[in-house]
Design an enzyme around this catalytic site. Structure first.
Site, PDB file in Angstrom:
ATOM      1  N   ALA A 198       0.801  -1.220   0.000  1.00 30.44           N
ATOM      2  CA  ALA A 198       0.000   0.000   0.000  1.00 30.44           C
ATOM      3  C   ALA A 198       0.838   1.277   0.000  1.00 30.44           C
ATOM      4  CB  ALA A 198      -0.927   0.012   1.213  1.00 30.44           C
ATOM      5  N   LYS A 199       2.156   1.168   0.124  1.00 34.10           N
ATOM      6  CA  LYS A 199       3.003   2.353   0.138  1.00 34.10           C
ATOM      7  C   LYS A 199       3.069   2.973  -1.266  1.00 34.10           C
ATOM      8  CE  LYS A 199       4.121   1.550   4.438  1.00 34.10           C
ATOM      9  NZ  LYS A 199       3.441   2.292   5.523  1.00 34.10           N
ATOM     10  N   PRO A 200       3.442   4.257  -1.357  1.00 35.99           N
ATOM     11  CA  PRO A 200       3.554   4.875  -2.682  1.00 35.99           C
ATOM     12  C   PRO A 200       4.446   4.089  -3.647  1.00 35.99           C
ATOM     13  CG  PRO A 200       3.595   6.569  -1.006  1.00 35.99           C
ATOM     14  CD  PRO A 200       3.611   5.253  -0.276  1.00 35.99           C
TER      15      PRO A 200
END
Length: 382
Positions: A198-200
Site C-alpha cells: 500500500a506504500k507509494p
C-alpha cells in the site's frame, strides 16, 4: 418497492489499476526470476539498490525484508541497548517504537505538530529532560515522515547535533518526497523505508530499504541482514537476522520505479483538488514552503463529534475511509509504561480524535474525486 441505490465501492488504494498499466513488462520481470532460480539476493536486488540510490542521491542503499527490519537493523548497527533512550513520536504505527523495545532500550514518546503530524522539536527538548530524569542515556531520534510529508528536519538535525544524537528518518510513507531541495533518503544518519504493497512505492509482499552516506554503516547493515555474515555465509562476525529482500520483490519494484515519478505528480494533483474542494469544511493538509509530499495518505481533520458520522456517510456513498491512528502509542497497552515528553502529548491526543483519511492513489479519476469531495461537503455542511 424500489430498492435503495447502493453505489459501487471505490478502492481506498487501487493496486490493480497500476498493475494493468505496467502490463506485460511486470509479468515478464516476475517470470524472469522464476526461470533464473536466483530467488535470494539475485541480480535484481543489487540493480534495485543501484537505481534507488540514483533516484534519491544516497551514497549507499541496503534492501531488506521489510520496513520494520530496516529500522531494527539501523538500531542494531548503532549498538542500541538497555538503558538507552530513543526519542520517537507517539502518533505513528507501532513499528517505530517496537524496534526500540526489541533491543531492550526505552522509547521516549515525543509530541507532533498538529499541522504537519510530524515530530515537534519543542517537544524534543522536553523529551531530553524526561529521559535524563528517568536515568536513561539519550542515544538517538527516530523521526517519522507521516502521510508522505517529510518532517521539519533542519531544527531536528540541529537538536541532534547539539546533543550528540544520531538521527534516523522513518520514511516508510515519504520515499520520493523532498525537503528543501533534499530527497528523502539523504537526510540524517540513515533513512529507512517500507515497500509494503500500500506504500507509494510498494512491492507484492513485504520489503524495505535503508539509505545512508556512511559506507561503514552500510557494510554492517549488509552483514546484519544476512545473519551477521562476514567473509562468507558461515563466518558470523556479529549477531544478525534473516532480513534479505526476495529477488521477486526487487523485480516488481524495478518495474514500479519506472512510473514512480509520474505517480507522484498524479498524487499531488489529486491532493490539490481535495484541498481546494474541502478547505471550507475541514482542516486540510497544507505543505510548508520547500517541502513536497508523496501523499501516502490524504488525511484531514474534522471535529471529533463529526468524524464517525462522516465515515458512515461516505461508506453509504461507496467511499472507504481510514483512521491513522485512532490510539496513539503512549495510550496502547504494550507501550503505556514507557515515558512521554514533559507532562503529556496534547497535539497527539487532539489529532488522534480528529483525523480521517480519504482514498488516495494515482489512478483516482476526476469523476471519483468529485464524488468523494461532494459527499464530504454534503455531510460536513449540514
Amino acid at each position: 418497492m424500489n430498492k435503495p441505490f447502493n453505489p459501487p465501492a471505490l478502492p481506498f488504494i487501487d493496486l490493480q489499476a497500476q498493475r494493468h498499466r505496467l502490463g506485460a513488462a511486470l509479468e515478464e520481470a516476475i517470470l524472469k526470476v522464476t526461470r533464473s532460480g536466483a530467488y535470494i539476493l539475485g541480480p535484481e536486488v543489487f540493480e534495485l539498490e543501484a537505481q534507488l540510490a540514483q533516484f534519491c542521491g544516497a551514497g549507499e542503499v541496503v534492501t531488506c525484508a521489510n520496513g520494520t527490519d530496516a529500522l531494527a537493523m539501523v538500531l542494531m548497527a548503532k549498538g542500541v541497548k538497555p538503558g538507552d533512550g530513543i526519542f520517537c513520536p507517539s502518533f505513528t504505527f507501532a513499528a517505530t517504537a517496537e524496534v526500540v523495545a526489541w533491543l531492550g532500550a526505552t522509547p521516549v514518546f515525543v509530541d507532533v505538530d498538529a499541522e504537519t503530524f510530524n515530530l515537534d522539536t519543542a517537544s524534543l527538548h522536553q523529551a531530553l529532560r524526561t529521559a535524563t530524569e528517568k536515568g536513561l542515556t539519550p542515544r538517538g531520534i527516530i523521526s517519522v515522515d507521516l502521510f508522505g510529508q517529510p518532517a521539519d528536519y533542519e531544527p531536528i538535525e540541529a537538536f541532534a547535533a547539539a546533543h550528540g544524537l544520531w538521527l534516523l528518518s522513518d520514511a516508510a510513507q515519504s520515499f520520493g518526497a523532498t525537503y528543501k531541495g533534499r530527497r528523502v533518503g539523504t537526510i540524517g544518519t540513515a533513512t529507512t523505508t517500507s515497500f509494503f504493497p500500500a506504500k507509494p512505492l510498494g512491492c507484492y509482499g513485504d520489503g524495505g530499504a535503508i539509505f545512508t552516506d556512511d559506507a561503514a554503516l552500510a557494510d554492517i547493515l549488509r552483514s546484519l541482514r544476512n545473519h551477521g555474515a562476514g567473509s562468507d555465509r558461515y563466518d558470523n562476525i556479529r549477531i544478525g537476522m534473516n532480513g534479505r529482500l526476495d529477488t521477486m520483490q526487487a523485480a516488481v519494484l524495478l518495474q514500479k520505479l519506472t512510473i514512480f515519478e509520474d505517480e507522484i505528480v498524479q498524487r499531488n494533483l489529486i491532493a490539490e483538488r481535495y484541498n481546494l474542494a474541502l478547505n471550507q469544511v475541514a482542516i486540510v493538509p497544507n505543505l510548508p514552503p520547500g517541502v513536497t509530499s508523496v501523499w501516502a495518505q490524504y488525511t484531514m481533520r474534522v471535529a471529533p463529534d463529526r468524524r464517525e458520522a462522516l465515515a458512515a456517510h461516505l461508506k453509504a456513498a461507496g467511499i472507504p475511509t481510514a483512521i491513522y491512528y485512532p490510539i496513539p502509542l503512549h495510550r496502547q497497552k504494550a507501550y503505556a509504561h514507557y515515558p512521554s515528553a514533559g507532562n503529556g502529548l496534547p497535539a497527539t491526543e487532539a489529532i488522534a480524535r480528529e483525523v480521517i483519511s480519504l482514498p488516495m492513489h494515482p489512478y483516482l479519476d476526476l469523476q471519483a474525486q468529485n464524488h468523494i469531495t461532494q459527499a464530504v461537503v454534503e455531510c460536513l455542511s449540514n
